[in-house]
Design an enzyme around this catalytic site. Structure first.
Site, PDB file in Angstrom:
ATOM      1  N   CYS A  95      40.077 -24.514  41.146  1.00 35.45           N
ATOM      2  CA  CYS A  95      39.634 -23.559  40.132  1.00 35.45           C
ATOM      3  C   CYS A  95      40.240 -23.898  38.768  1.00 35.45           C
ATOM      4  O   CYS A  95      41.299 -24.540  38.679  1.00 35.45           O
ATOM      5  CB  CYS A  95      40.083 -22.153  40.501  1.00 35.45           C
ATOM      6  SG  CYS A  95      39.260 -21.441  41.936  1.00 35.45           S
ATOM      7  N   GLU A 127      41.718 -21.863  36.643  1.00 31.42           N
ATOM      8  CA  GLU A 127      43.007 -21.229  36.372  1.00 31.42           C
ATOM      9  C   GLU A 127      44.158 -22.038  36.959  1.00 31.42           C
ATOM     10  O   GLU A 127      45.195 -22.241  36.333  1.00 31.42           O
ATOM     11  CB  GLU A 127      43.060 -19.808  36.968  1.00 31.42           C
ATOM     12  CG  GLU A 127      41.981 -18.892  36.474  1.00 31.42           C
ATOM     13  CD  GLU A 127      40.755 -18.905  37.378  1.00 31.42           C
ATOM     14  OE1 GLU A 127      40.185 -19.997  37.594  1.00 31.42           O
ATOM     15  OE2 GLU A 127      40.371 -17.835  37.860  1.00 31.42           O
TER      16      GLU A 127
HETATM   17  N1  THU Z   1      36.112 -20.868  40.192  1.00 34.61           N
HETATM   18  C1  THU Z   1      37.115 -20.952  39.275  1.00 34.61           C
HETATM   19  O1  THU Z   1      37.275 -21.965  38.597  1.00 34.61           O
HETATM   20  N2  THU Z   1      37.931 -19.873  39.147  1.00 34.61           N
HETATM   21  C2  THU Z   1      37.861 -18.748  39.896  1.00 34.61           C
HETATM   22  O2  THU Z   1      38.729 -17.891  39.828  1.00 34.61           O
HETATM   23  C3  THU Z   1      36.714 -18.538  40.785  1.00 34.61           C
HETATM   24  C4  THU Z   1      35.849 -19.720  41.023  1.00 34.61           C
HETATM   25  C5  THU Z   1      35.238 -22.022  40.360  1.00 34.61           C
HETATM   26  C6  THU Z   1      35.404 -22.703  41.691  1.00 34.61           C
HETATM   27  C7  THU Z   1      34.074 -23.396  41.831  1.00 34.61           C
HETATM   28  O3  THU Z   1      34.166 -24.638  41.170  1.00 34.61           O
HETATM   29  C8  THU Z   1      33.104 -22.511  41.074  1.00 34.61           C
HETATM   30  O4  THU Z   1      33.891 -21.655  40.267  1.00 34.61           O
HETATM   31  C9  THU Z   1      32.208 -21.677  41.952  1.00 34.61           C
HETATM   32  O5  THU Z   1      32.916 -20.952  42.870  1.00 34.61           O
END
Ligand code: THU
Length: 157
Positions: free
Chosen positions: A73, A75
């Site tokens: 992710c 974050e």
């Molecule tokens: N994702 C994030 O980058 N941060 C989050 O807190 C939730 C989900 C990303 C992971 C994945 O690459 C995409 O969003 C879809 O889930």
């Protein structure tokens, strides 16, 4: 038996212009970080920006992989980079923004559970509250502490 209540307060803004200057700068950095998203599978672009106690901003974006759990992710990409680059600095705030095709979604981007746990750990390490700013198009939420988005944080070991 006593019934207890957890009261969670946060601020909602209808425009980035309403944020105080340093939050606005961090929010802009999170939106800008969406450009670094690599999301060939979900096509959902997330950008994050961490503010450190020395004022520096560290950006991150979601990075996907064909072996799904190997991706990360936005974050955690930002926090791990900040933790590795500035191990002695507290993380005082994190902002995140998400959307499809690089465009902000209407509802604010909310962090997944794993990212909240990592935020909790760095908040504990930094010894001061880390605020969390979730950005949507025309709707921004600000929580003053990770405790507000992860009540009853696990930190027992
Ligand atoms: N994702 C994030 O980058 N941060 C989050 O807190 C939730 C989900 C990303 C992971 C994945 O690459 C995409 O969003 C879809 O889930």
């Amino acid at each position: 038996m006593t019934e207890k209540n957890i009261d969670i307060r946060f601020k909602e803004y209808s425009s980035l212009d309403e944020l105080e200057a340093s939050d606005r700068e961090l929010a802009d950095a999170a939106i800008d970080a969406m450009k670094g998203s690599y999301a060939p599978y979900s096509h959902f672009n997330v950008g994050a920006a961490v503010r450190l106690s020395n004022g520096e901003i560290v950006q991150g974006a979601n990075q996907e992989n064909a072996a799904f759990p190997s991706g990360l992710c936005a974050e955690r990409t930002a926090m791990f980079a900040a933790g590795a680059r500035y191990p002695d600095k507290a993380m005082t705030s994190i902002a995140l923004a998400g959307g499809v095709m690089g465009r902000l979604a209407k509802s604010p981007a909310t962090p997944c559970g794993a990212c909240r746990q990592v935020m909790a750990q760095y908040q504990l390490k930094g010894g001061r509250p880390m605020s969390v700013i979730m950005i949507g198009d025309g709707k921004i939420w600000k929580f003053d502490s990770v405790d507000d988005i992860l009540p009853l944080i696990f930190d027992s070991i």
